[in-house]
Design an enzyme around this catalytic site. Structure first.
Site, mmCIF file in Angstrom:
data_model
loop_
_atom_site.group_PDB
_atom_site.id
_atom_site.type_symbol
_atom_site.label_atom_id
_atom_site.label_comp_id
_atom_site.label_asym_id
_atom_site.label_seq_id
_atom_site.Cartn_x
_atom_site.Cartn_y
_atom_site.Cartn_z
ATOM 1 N N ASP A 54 -7.061 7.131 30.085
ATOM 2 C CA ASP A 54 -6.734 7.202 31.633
ATOM 3 C C ASP A 54 -7.732 6.308 32.461
ATOM 4 O O ASP A 54 -7.886 6.453 33.838
ATOM 5 C CB ASP A 54 -6.653 8.496 32.281
ATOM 6 N N GLY B 264 -3.890 -0.384 32.060
ATOM 7 C CA GLY B 264 -2.695 -0.805 32.629
ATOM 8 C C GLY B 264 -2.546 -1.921 33.919
ATOM 9 O O GLY B 264 -2.210 -3.125 33.649
ATOM 10 N N HIS C 137 0.712 4.227 30.906
ATOM 11 C CA HIS C 137 -0.037 3.329 31.895
ATOM 12 C C HIS C 137 0.840 3.515 33.176
ATOM 13 O O HIS C 137 2.017 3.457 33.161
ATOM 14 C CB HIS C 137 0.108 1.680 31.438
ATOM 15 N N LYS D 171 1.685 15.031 33.332
ATOM 16 C CA LYS D 171 1.397 15.373 34.839
ATOM 17 C C LYS D 171 0.443 16.577 35.103
ATOM 18 O O LYS D 171 0.153 17.017 36.205
ATOM 19 C CB LYS D 171 2.911 15.873 35.531
#
Length: 411
Positions: A12, A16, A40, A293
């Protein structure tokens, strides 16, 4: 020649955005490991794109995108991603050597997570890699031949028969799985190619290749915080194994790190901040998993882990992400060492149990969001950046100051 973009934390990190920012300069962008457990998030012209399997180069019409052999593929999820894009013919290629995630794998993953509590996404990634190592997996190339696929599925049905009840597969699992492939295989098959030969040829021709990792170095199955790791090798070395490119093909290795630290799921996290400051970082940084999430655990930058990850990957430069999330914080901490049982540790150990952080504190700054030139950053922000470079021993070549592609400082 090929360049590698690799996460050097627990995933994380913002890979991306970096790949999206530089992909226009490459002929190929290649996703080289992991599955749809990774995600991403790219913001392009104000529109947010969440990618789980597709390489980040899909937003560039002239870029060819490859899902290579060490990636495990959920054909259903990939079909859904493909449907969101137009004109992917001759722009998306899936390795015929990549393994297929079956619905059974997700069921098994969920069953095992109940007892192991590793914090997996329960997407079937680990069980798919298990079958790969046991030499009983189904590969993407098998989808191109109905007879071979039928033989592989029959062997699969026989192997999982004793576990159908435990994994809650249902009485019609065999029929449902046959229907599953009849639905999705025709949509996927046009993209399945021998990508190994394709990349070897591209490298020999001097075409530019960008190799894109998923997750992060500290989640590597061999070198990460075991057992709280993913099921694949996440370092830059995996890029060669997955693609078929030899190590001499690698030029730059760009390590991606946030200006602070995050982690999803369980496992050790020495610099985690469980005070309201951790909540502040989570809220301001929008630290919620692209795939699950789930809220990410947040804390301060860990230079012990960062130096370890840079050494493992052979990083030639760093990209420092989300500097703007630290805006407005009066005192910014950096973990410079660990303490364990009265001993100071400056090398990253194989087990982080009982390790507590030793911090160095820096004065904060008011605003960096949207800044695109180093000289426009406040002095305290520049000092923070210089300290990271000096301690890690790798130059910072890029700094991100917002989710927008253009809000990037190149050094």
């Amino acid at each position: 020649m090929a360049d590698v973009v690799v996460g050097i934390q627990w995933g994380d990190e913002g890979k991306g955005k970096i790949v999206d920012r530089i992909a226009k300069d490459y002929d190929f962008v290649v996703r080289y490991q992991g599955g749809h457990n990774a995600g991403h998030t790219i913001v392009h012209k104000g529109v947010k794109h969440s990618l789980h399997l597709m390489p980040s180069g899909v937003l560039y019409p002239k870029c060819k995108n490859i899902i290579s052999s060490a990636v495990v593929v959920s054909v259903k999820d990939l079909c859904e991603e493909i449907s969101a894009f137009e004109d992917l013919e001759n722009r998306l290629f899936i390795s015929d050597r990549a393994h297929v995630i079956l619905p059974y794998h997700a069921k098994k993953d969920a069953f095992k997570e109940k007892s192991q509590n590793i914090g997996t996404t329960k997407k079937g990634i680990g069980p798919c890699y298990e079958d790969k190592m046991a030499r009983s997996g189904i590969r993407m190339g098998d989808l191109l031949d109905d007879k071979i696929l039928e033989e592989k599925l029959n062997a699969h049905f026989k192997a999982i028969e004793p576990f159908k009840k435990a994994y809650d597969l249902g009485e019609n699992y065999e029929k449902d799985l046959m229907g599953y492939f009849k639905t999705y295989a025709p949509k996927i098959c046009p993209f399945i190619k021998d990508t190994t030969s394709m990349l070897i040829e591209a490298n020999q021709k001097g075409e530019k290749i960008l190799l894109e990792g998923a997750q992060g170095t500290l989640l590597d199955i061999d070198l990460g915080t075991y057992p709280f790791v993913t099921s694949s090798n996440t370092t830059s070395a995996s890029a060669c194994v997955s693609t078929g490119l030899n190590p001499k093909a690698i030029n730059e290795v760009i390590g991606i790190t946030k200006a602070y630290s995050t982690r999803v799921g369980n496992g050790p996290f020495p610099s985690e901040d469980t005070t309201p400051m951790g909540d502040h970082l989570r809220t301001k940084g929008v630290e919620f998993g692209t795939t699950t999430k789930r809220p990410r655990r947040c804390g301060w930058l860990d230079l012990v882990a960062l130096k370890y990850a840079c050494a493992l990957n052979g990083c030639t430069q760093l990209a420092l992400m989300k500097l703007d999330v630290l805006d407005g914080i009066d005192a910014i901490k950096v973990c410079v060492a660990y303490e364990r049982k009265g001993e100071r540790l400056e090398a990253f150990p194989s087990d982080l149990k009982d390790c507590t952080p030793i911090y160095q504190t820096f004065k904060g700054w008011e605003k960096s969001v949207g800044v695109r030139k180093l000289d426009d950053l406040e002095p305290n922000a520049r000092e923070y950046i210089r300290f990271i470079e000096k301690e890690v021993g790798v130059k910072i070549g890029l700094i991100s100051t917002s989710p927008e592609r253009e809000d990037t400082i190149f050094l």
